[in-house]
Scaffold this active site. Structure first.
Site, PDB file in Angstrom:
ATOM      1  NE  ARG A   1      -1.807  -1.360   3.803  1.00 12.19           N
ATOM      2  CZ  ARG A   1      -1.356  -2.559   4.179  1.00 12.19           C
ATOM      3  NH1 ARG A   1      -0.094  -2.707   4.540  1.00 12.19           N
ATOM      4  NH2 ARG A   1      -2.145  -3.600   4.209  1.00 12.19           N
ATOM      5  N   GLY A   2       0.214   2.413   0.026  1.00 12.67           N
ATOM      6  CA  GLY A   2       0.919   3.690   0.211  1.00 12.67           C
ATOM      7  C   GLY A   2       2.018   3.937  -0.813  1.00 12.67           C
ATOM      8  CB  ILE A   3       5.301   5.600  -0.363  1.00 17.78           C
ATOM      9  CG1 ILE A   3       4.742   6.946   0.123  1.00 17.78           C
ATOM     10  CG2 ILE A   3       6.581   5.799  -1.161  1.00 17.78           C
ATOM     11  CD1 ILE A   3       5.582   7.629   1.197  1.00 17.78           C
TER      12      ILE A   3
ATOM     13  CE  LYS B   1       2.207   5.657  24.347  1.00 19.57           C
ATOM     14  NZ  LYS B   1       0.999   6.365  24.024  1.00 19.57           N
TER      15      LYS B   1
ATOM     16  CE1 TYR C   1       8.932   6.718  10.515  1.00 18.81           C
ATOM     17  CE2 TYR C   1       9.081   9.118  10.618  1.00 18.81           C
ATOM     18  CZ  TYR C   1       8.817   7.958   9.901  1.00 18.81           C
ATOM     19  OH  TYR C   1       8.449   8.036   8.579  1.00 18.81           O
TER      20      TYR C   1
ATOM     21  CB  THR D   1       0.177   7.049   3.164  1.00 17.92           C
ATOM     22  OG1 THR D   1       0.921   7.281   4.358  1.00 17.92           O
ATOM     23  CG2 THR D   1       0.959   7.534   1.965  1.00 17.92           C
TER      24      THR D   1
HETATM   25  P1  NAI Z   1       2.213   2.676   4.919  1.00 20.11           P
HETATM   26  O1  NAI Z   1       1.978   2.303   6.329  1.00 20.11           O
HETATM   27  O2  NAI Z   1       1.058   3.069   4.060  1.00 20.11           O
HETATM   28  O3  NAI Z   1       3.019   1.502   4.176  1.00 20.11           O
HETATM   29  C1  NAI Z   1       4.159   0.905   4.750  1.00 20.11           C
HETATM   30  C2  NAI Z   1       4.221  -0.545   4.311  1.00 20.11           C
HETATM   31  O4  NAI Z   1       5.348  -1.157   4.955  1.00 20.11           O
HETATM   32  C3  NAI Z   1       2.975  -1.320   4.740  1.00 20.11           C
HETATM   33  O5  NAI Z   1       2.406  -2.004   3.640  1.00 20.11           O
HETATM   34  C4  NAI Z   1       3.486  -2.263   5.805  1.00 20.11           C
HETATM   35  O6  NAI Z   1       2.783  -3.501   5.857  1.00 20.11           O
HETATM   36  C5  NAI Z   1       4.942  -2.455   5.362  1.00 20.11           C
HETATM   37  N1  NAI Z   1       5.753  -2.936   6.470  1.00 20.11           N
HETATM   38  C6  NAI Z   1       5.789  -2.449   7.737  1.00 20.11           C
HETATM   39  N2  NAI Z   1       6.577  -3.227   8.501  1.00 20.11           N
HETATM   40  C7  NAI Z   1       7.039  -4.229   7.712  1.00 20.11           C
HETATM   41  C8  NAI Z   1       7.885  -5.335   7.941  1.00 20.11           C
HETATM   42  N3  NAI Z   1       8.400  -5.587   9.151  1.00 20.11           N
HETATM   43  N4  NAI Z   1       8.170  -6.173   6.894  1.00 20.11           N
HETATM   44  C9  NAI Z   1       7.633  -5.936   5.671  1.00 20.11           C
HETATM   45  N5  NAI Z   1       6.824  -4.894   5.406  1.00 20.11           N
HETATM   46  C10 NAI Z   1       6.524  -4.048   6.410  1.00 20.11           C
HETATM   47  O7  NAI Z   1       3.308   3.837   4.944  1.00 20.11           O
HETATM   48  P2  NAI Z   1       3.767   4.913   3.829  1.00 20.11           P
HETATM   49  O8  NAI Z   1       3.255   6.217   4.225  1.00 20.11           O
HETATM   50  O9  NAI Z   1       3.503   4.410   2.478  1.00 20.11           O
HETATM   51  O10 NAI Z   1       5.337   4.945   4.121  1.00 20.11           O
HETATM   52  C11 NAI Z   1       6.317   4.295   3.318  1.00 20.11           C
HETATM   53  C12 NAI Z   1       7.692   4.744   3.787  1.00 20.11           C
HETATM   54  O11 NAI Z   1       7.810   6.154   3.645  1.00 20.11           O
HETATM   55  C13 NAI Z   1       7.980   4.434   5.248  1.00 20.11           C
HETATM   56  O12 NAI Z   1       9.328   4.024   5.383  1.00 20.11           O
HETATM   57  C14 NAI Z   1       7.743   5.750   5.935  1.00 20.11           C
HETATM   58  O13 NAI Z   1       8.461   5.864   7.126  1.00 20.11           O
HETATM   59  C15 NAI Z   1       8.214   6.731   4.876  1.00 20.11           C
HETATM   60  N6  NAI Z   1       7.640   8.068   5.035  1.00 20.11           N
HETATM   61  C16 NAI Z   1       6.296   8.313   4.854  1.00 20.11           C
HETATM   62  C17 NAI Z   1       5.799   9.598   5.031  1.00 20.11           C
HETATM   63  C18 NAI Z   1       4.355   9.958   4.824  1.00 20.11           C
HETATM   64  O14 NAI Z   1       4.023  11.138   4.981  1.00 20.11           O
HETATM   65  N7  NAI Z   1       3.475   9.046   4.485  1.00 20.11           N
HETATM   66  C19 NAI Z   1       6.677  10.706   5.420  1.00 20.11           C
HETATM   67  C20 NAI Z   1       8.038  10.339   5.585  1.00 20.11           C
HETATM   68  C21 NAI Z   1       8.489   9.067   5.402  1.00 20.11           C
END
Ligand code: NAI
Length: 471
Positions: free
Chosen positions: A243-245, A320, A377, A412
Site C-alpha cells: 500500500r501507500g508509497i 510516544k 522514528y 497515506t
Molecule cells: P504505509 O503504512 O502506508 O506503508 C508501509 C508498508 O510497509 C505497509 O504495507 C506495511 O505492511 C509495510 N511494512 C511495515 N513493517 C514491515 C515489515 N516488518 N516487513 C515488511 N513490510 C513491512 O506507509 P507509507 O506512508 O507508504 O510509508 C512508506 C515509507 O515512507 C515508510 O518508510 C515511511 O516511514 C516513509 N515516510 C512516509 C511519510 C508519509 O508522509 N506518508 C513521510 C516520511 C516518510
C-alpha cells in the site's frame, strides 16, 4: 485529498465570511503531475527563459535537456550555445524579448559565479522574470559544488524563491554539477523541469562522477536509456509494497518496464499478491526483520536473474514521548526502519545486486528535523540518511548508486492517523501549501532508479513540497 480547509475554500459563502474576517483561505494550486510512463517531451511547446552568468560552463547540458524535452528556448544575451540543440529538435533559440508573458520555466546557469559580487547575476536575471512564472512552473539554478560559499548561496536563494512561487504550485531547485560531470547533468535537469518532480521544491542535488565508472557505462549500454520505459528488463525489489508509497512505487517502476518483486509482511500477502498480479510481478510475503529475510530476498532476486533496483520502503511509526516509550516500541521501530535496511542492503549488494544497480531508501523529514514523540522514528530515519552517505562510496566503484528520499507530509495510512491539527499543519506549512500523494514520492524514487540518475549518489532528496520543518 480529504482536506476540510480546501473544501471550505470552495464554498463561496464560507469563503466570503472568512475573507470578511480578514483570514486567508489557503486554496493551494492544483499541482500538474505526470502519471505512469514518462512523457517523451515533458516541456512540449512550453516557454523556457534561459540565462547565464559570465563564465557559464553548463549551457550545453541545459540546451540539450530543454530541446530534448520539447521546450521553446528564449535566451537572455548570447544564444549561440542553444542554436545546435534547439535547431536539431526544431526548437530554434530566440531572444528573451520575444518570449510570451507567461513563462513555464526559468533556468539560470550560475556555474561561472566565483565570488559574492557575482551572485548579483541571480538578481539581474530573476528579478524581472519571477512574477511571470506560470502555474506549476519551474525555477532552476545550476551551479558548482566545489565552492561551498557559492553553493550555499545558490541553495539559500532557491529555498526562498520556492516560498515565493509555491502558491502557484511552482517549484525552485538547484543542481550542483561537479567539474567533469557535465554530461550527467541532463537527467536531473529533465526531472526537475518535468511534472514528475511536482512535489520536489527548495532542494539542492549534487551531480558527480563518483559512481559513473566502467560498470555503470556497461550497465547503461545493455539496458538502454530512453526516458519512456527507462527500466525495461530491470528487476526491482520494493519492500512495504502492499500500500501507500510502496504500492505507488511498484506501479511506476512496472510502468517503466521493470519486473517488480513486491515484498510486504506475511499478513499482508493478499494485497501484495493482488498488486503483483496486476503488475505481472512477483509477490513475496516477508517480514523484513525476520532472521532469514536477507537470505530469502537474495533467493527471490536470483530467481529473476538478480536485482537491478532495491527500494527499501517498509517503515513504521510507534510514537510516544521518550519518557513514556516502552522499550519494545524503540526496538521495533529501529529494527524495521534501520537495522533491517542496513542488513538487507548488505546481503543484496554482496549477493544479488548487479553492477550499475540502484539502492533507494526511505528516510523522512521528521528524521532530519526531529519531531515531538518520535525519538525512535527520527533516530531510525536520520540513521537511514547517514547509511546512504556511508554506503554510497563503498559501492561506487561497481557503478551502484545509493540514495535516500525524505518525504514530507504524504497522504497515506501513516499520516491519516496523525491528529487533525498536526495533520493540517503538515499539509499547510510548506511552500506548496499542501500534502503530497504517494505517486509524488514514487516519481522521485523511479527517477533515482533510472539510468538518467547515474550522477547522483550518497544524496538525501526531500520530496516535501518545501516543508517549513527541517533544515
Ligand atoms: P504505509 O503504512 O502506508 O506503508 C508501509 C508498508 O510497509 C505497509 O504495507 C506495511 O505492511 C509495510 N511494512 C511495515 N513493517 C514491515 C515489515 N516488518 N516487513 C515488511 N513490510 C513491512 O506507509 P507509507 O506512508 O507508504 O510509508 C512508506 C515509507 O515512507 C515508510 O518508510 C515511511 O516511514 C516513509 N515516510 C512516509 C511519510 C508519509 O508522509 N506518508 C513521510 C516520511 C516518510
Amino acid at each position: 485529498m480529504n482536506d476540510w480547509l480546501v473544501d471550505l475554500g470552495k464554498n463561496p459563502r464560507a469563503r466570503s465570511l472568512v475573507k470578511s474576517l480578514g483570514l486567508p483561505i489557503p486554496l493551494p494550486a492544483q499541482l500538474q503531475r505526470e502519471h505512469g510512463t514518462w512523457a517523451p517531451r515533458p516541456l512540449m511547446d512550453r516557454a523556457v527563459a534561459l540565462g547565464a552568468a559570465p563564465g557559464a560552463a553548463l549551457l550545453t547540458s541545459v540546451a540539450g535537456a530543454v530541446a530534448r524535452a520539447g521546450g521553446d528556448p528564449f535566451v537572455e544575451g548570447d544564444a549561440s550555445a542553444f542554436r545546435g540543440a534547439g535547431d536539431a529538435y526544431g526548437r530554434p533559440a530566440r531572444g528573451l524579448d520575444q518570449a510570451p508573458e507567461r513563462l513555464h520555466a526559468l533556468v539560470f546557469d550560475a556555474s561561472g559565479v566565483t565570488d559574492a559580487a557575482g551572485l548579483r547575476a541571480l538578481y539581474d536575471f530573476f528579478h524581472p522574470l519571477i512574477r511571470r512564472i506560470g502555474r506549476s512552473g519551474r525555477l532552476l539554478v545550476l551551479g558548482r559544488p566545489e565552492d561551498p560559499m557559492i553553493a550555499g548561496a545558490l541553495t539559500g536563494f532557491v529555498k526562498s524563491a520556492a516560498k515565493e512561487i509555491g502558491g502557484a504550485g511552482a517549484t525552485a531547485n538547484v543542481i550542483l554539477v561537479a567539474r567533469g560531470a557535465e554530461a550527467l547533468a541532463g537527467g536531473p535537469l529533465e526531472f526537475f523541469l518535468s511534472a514528475r518532480s511536482a512535489f520536489v521544491t527548495a532542494q539542492p542535488v549534487e551531480v558527480s562522477l563518483a559512481a559513473a565508472g566502467e560498470p555503470a557505462l556497461r550497465a547503461k549500454a545493455t539496458n538502454g536509456d530512453g526516458a519512456a520505459r527507462a527500466l525495461d528488463r530491470k528487476v526491482a525489489i520494493v519492500t512495504g509494497a502492499a500500500r501507500g508509497i510502496g504500492a505507488a512505487t511498484a506501479r511506476l517502476l512496472a510502468a517503466q518496464g521493470a519486473r517488480v518483486i513486491c515484498v510486504d509482511r506475511p499478513e499482508d500477502v493478499g494485497e501484495t499478491s493482488t498488486l503483483a498480479r496486476e503488475l505481472d510481478g512477483v509477490p513475496l510475503g516477508l517480514d523484513v526483520i525476520a532472521p532469514d529475510a536477507g537470505e530469502r530476498l537474495v533467493e527471490a532476486a536470483r530467481a529473476e536473474g538478480g536485482a537491478d533496483i532495491v527500494v527499501q520502503n517498509a517503515g513504521i511509526t510507534r510514537d510516544k514521548t521518550l519518557g513514556r516509550m516502552k522499550e519494545e516500541l524503540w526496538d521495533l521501530v529501529l529494527g524495521v526502519n534501520l537495522a533491517a535496511v542496513v542488513k538487507l542492503n548488505a546481503a543484496l549488494a554482496e549477493r544479488a545486486l548487479s553492477d550499475g544497480g540502484r539502492i533507494v531508501c526511505l528516510s523522512s523529514i521528521a528524521g532530519l528535523a526531529g519531531n515531538n514523540g518520535q525519538t525512535n522514528y527520527a533516530a531510525s530515519k536520520a540513521g537511514v540518511a547517514g547509511h546512504v552517505r556511508g554506503l554510497a562510496p563503498k559501492l561506487a566503484e561497481r557503478g551502484i548508486t545509493v540514495n535516500a528520499i525524505a518525504p514530507g507530509f504524504i497522504e497515506t495510512r501513516l499520516t491519516a492517523v496523525v491528529p487533525l491539527a498536526v495533520r493540517e499543519g503538515g499539509r499547510r506549512l510548506s511552500a506548496l501549501g499542501q500534502g503530497g500523494i504517494p505517486e509524488d514520492v514514487a516519481q522521485a524514487i523511479a527517477f533515482l532508479s533510472s539510468p538518467a540518475a547515474q550522477g547522483l549518489t550518497g544524496q538525501v532528496l526531500r520530496v516535501c513540497g518545501g516543508a517549513f520543518i527541517g533544515a
